[in-house]
Design a protein around this motif. Structure first.
Motif, short mmCIF file in Angstrom:
data_model
loop_
_atom_site.label_atom_id
_atom_site.label_comp_id
_atom_site.label_asym_id
_atom_site.label_seq_id
_atom_site.Cartn_x
_atom_site.Cartn_y
_atom_site.Cartn_z
N SER A 57 -74.73 6.11 23.83
CA SER A 57 -73.91 5.91 25.03
C SER A 57 -72.90 4.78 24.88
N MET A 58 -73.02 3.96 23.85
CA MET A 58 -72.12 2.82 23.68
C MET A 58 -70.79 3.29 23.09
N SER A 59 -69.69 2.94 23.74
CA SER A 59 -68.39 3.42 23.30
C SER A 59 -67.91 2.74 22.01
N ASP A 60 -68.44 1.56 21.71
CA ASP A 60 -67.99 0.85 20.50
C ASP A 60 -69.10 0.74 19.45
N ARG A 61 -70.01 1.72 19.45
CA ARG A 61 -71.09 1.74 18.46
C ARG A 61 -71.29 3.16 17.95
N GLN A 62 -71.46 3.28 16.64
CA GLN A 62 -71.80 4.55 16.03
C GLN A 62 -72.96 4.29 15.08
N ALA A 63 -74.06 4.96 15.35
CA ALA A 63 -75.32 4.67 14.66
C ALA A 63 -75.65 5.72 13.61
N PHE A 64 -76.31 5.24 12.56
CA PHE A 64 -76.81 6.10 11.49
C PHE A 64 -78.33 6.01 11.42
N ALA A 65 -78.96 7.12 11.06
CA ALA A 65 -80.36 7.10 10.64
C ALA A 65 -80.34 6.86 9.13
N VAL A 66 -81.23 6.01 8.66
CA VAL A 66 -81.39 5.77 7.23
C VAL A 66 -82.57 6.62 6.77
N ILE A 67 -82.32 7.54 5.86
CA ILE A 67 -83.32 8.53 5.47
C ILE A 67 -83.68 8.39 3.99
N ASP A 68 -84.96 8.39 3.71
CA ASP A 68 -85.45 8.41 2.34
C ASP A 68 -85.35 9.86 1.86
N GLU A 69 -84.49 10.11 0.89
CA GLU A 69 -84.26 11.48 0.43
C GLU A 69 -85.54 12.12 -0.11
N LEU A 70 -86.40 11.34 -0.73
CA LEU A 70 -87.64 11.86 -1.31
C LEU A 70 -88.57 12.44 -0.25
N THR A 71 -88.72 11.74 0.86
CA THR A 71 -89.63 12.19 1.92
C THR A 71 -88.91 12.99 3.01
N GLY A 72 -87.60 12.79 3.11
CA GLY A 72 -86.84 13.43 4.18
C GLY A 72 -87.01 12.76 5.52
N LYS A 73 -87.68 11.61 5.55
CA LYS A 73 -87.97 10.92 6.82
C LYS A 73 -87.01 9.76 7.05
N ALA A 74 -86.66 9.55 8.32
CA ALA A 74 -85.87 8.39 8.71
C ALA A 74 -86.76 7.15 8.59
N ILE A 75 -86.25 6.12 7.93
CA ILE A 75 -87.01 4.89 7.68
C ILE A 75 -86.39 3.68 8.39
N GLY A 76 -85.30 3.92 9.13
CA GLY A 76 -84.64 2.83 9.84
C GLY A 76 -83.29 3.29 10.37
N THR A 77 -82.52 2.32 10.84
CA THR A 77 -81.19 2.61 11.36
C THR A 77 -80.20 1.52 10.95
N THR A 78 -78.94 1.85 11.05
CA THR A 78 -77.86 0.88 10.91
C THR A 78 -76.68 1.43 11.70
N SER A 79 -75.78 0.55 12.11
CA SER A 79 -74.68 0.99 12.98
C SER A 79 -73.38 0.29 12.64
N PHE A 80 -72.28 0.97 12.97
CA PHE A 80 -70.98 0.32 13.13
C PHE A 80 -70.93 -0.07 14.60
N HIS A 81 -70.45 -1.27 14.90
CA HIS A 81 -70.31 -1.66 16.30
C HIS A 81 -69.18 -2.66 16.44
N ASP A 82 -68.84 -2.96 17.68
CA ASP A 82 -67.69 -3.82 17.97
C ASP A 82 -66.48 -3.35 17.15
N ILE A 83 -66.22 -2.06 17.26
CA ILE A 83 -65.16 -1.41 16.49
C ILE A 83 -63.81 -1.70 17.14
N LEU A 84 -62.91 -2.31 16.37
CA LEU A 84 -61.58 -2.67 16.86
C LEU A 84 -60.53 -1.96 16.01
N PRO A 85 -60.14 -0.74 16.40
CA PRO A 85 -59.19 0.03 15.58
C PRO A 85 -57.85 -0.65 15.39
#
Length: 192
Positions: A57-85
């Motif tokens: 819902s945040m207009s200045d944040r775009q989030a990623f799931a961090v996935i372990d390719e071996l297991t296929g499971k999400a192991i965390g997150t990271t985001s772009f935020h405070d985006i100033l084009p």
């Protein structure tokens, strides 16, 4: 909004964060009981869906799931935020990984993928990071990436335990990126 792509390197996949990652992330944050660390933004296992919805819902944040390719499971997150084009500046944050992935190649791999995308595809000029003044593990990780300490913003955040704290700010400029890219690539090559 920025165009988010799926990124892949060294067995780590970054995909746009969606509710399909909720169960994996609820398990990941239990690995080390990460929500109990006051200086971070890790959700409690029961609040992962709300965490994902808030990120979405945040207009200045775009989030990623961090996935372990071996297991296929999400192991965390990271985001772009405070985006100033207009100034071509954004920050990387809201980053956390299951504790069993700490001090592995995961953080360096993620940051190398994100920084390459930011500087070389999006052609942004500045990347910033921020962390709690007492989160020394995070400060050390940011400094190992090659970011420069910009300063401290005093008394600007409230920890989950209600304590008012200060934020340490870091940044990396596009002109510094070529050297940082070499150093991060060398670190990853040594870890394999």
């Amino acid at each position: 909004m920025l165009e988010l792509r799926t990124l892949l390197s060294n067995g780590i996949i970054l995909k746009p964060l969606t509710l399909t990652h909720a169960n994996d992330l609820a398990q990941a944050c239990q690995d080390g009981e990460l929500w109990k660390i006051n200086e971070t933004s890790v959700p409690e296992p029961d609040n992962v869906i709300a965490y994902i919805n808030t990120a979405d819902s945040m207009s200045d944040r775009q989030a990623f799931a961090v996935i372990d390719e071996l297991t296929g499971k999400a192991i965390g997150t990271t985001s772009f935020h405070d985006i100033l084009p207009l100034t071509k500046r954004l920050e990387i944050g809201y980053t956390w990984y299951a504790k069993s992935y700490w001090q592995t190649h995961v953080n360096t791999t993620c940051k190398l993928m994100l920084l390459t995308y930011i500087f070389e595809t999006l052609e942004y000029q500045t990347v910033g990071w921020r962390t709690d003044i007492e989160n020394y593990r995070s400060q050390n990780a940011i400094e190992r990436l090659g970011a420069k300490k910009d300063g401290i913003i005093r008394g600007n955040r409230v920890r989950r335990n209600g304590v008012i704290s200060s934020t340490v700010m870091y940044s990396l400029l596009k002109s510094e990126w070529p050297q940082v890219k070499v150093e991060l690539t060398n670190k990853l090559n040594k870890s394999y």
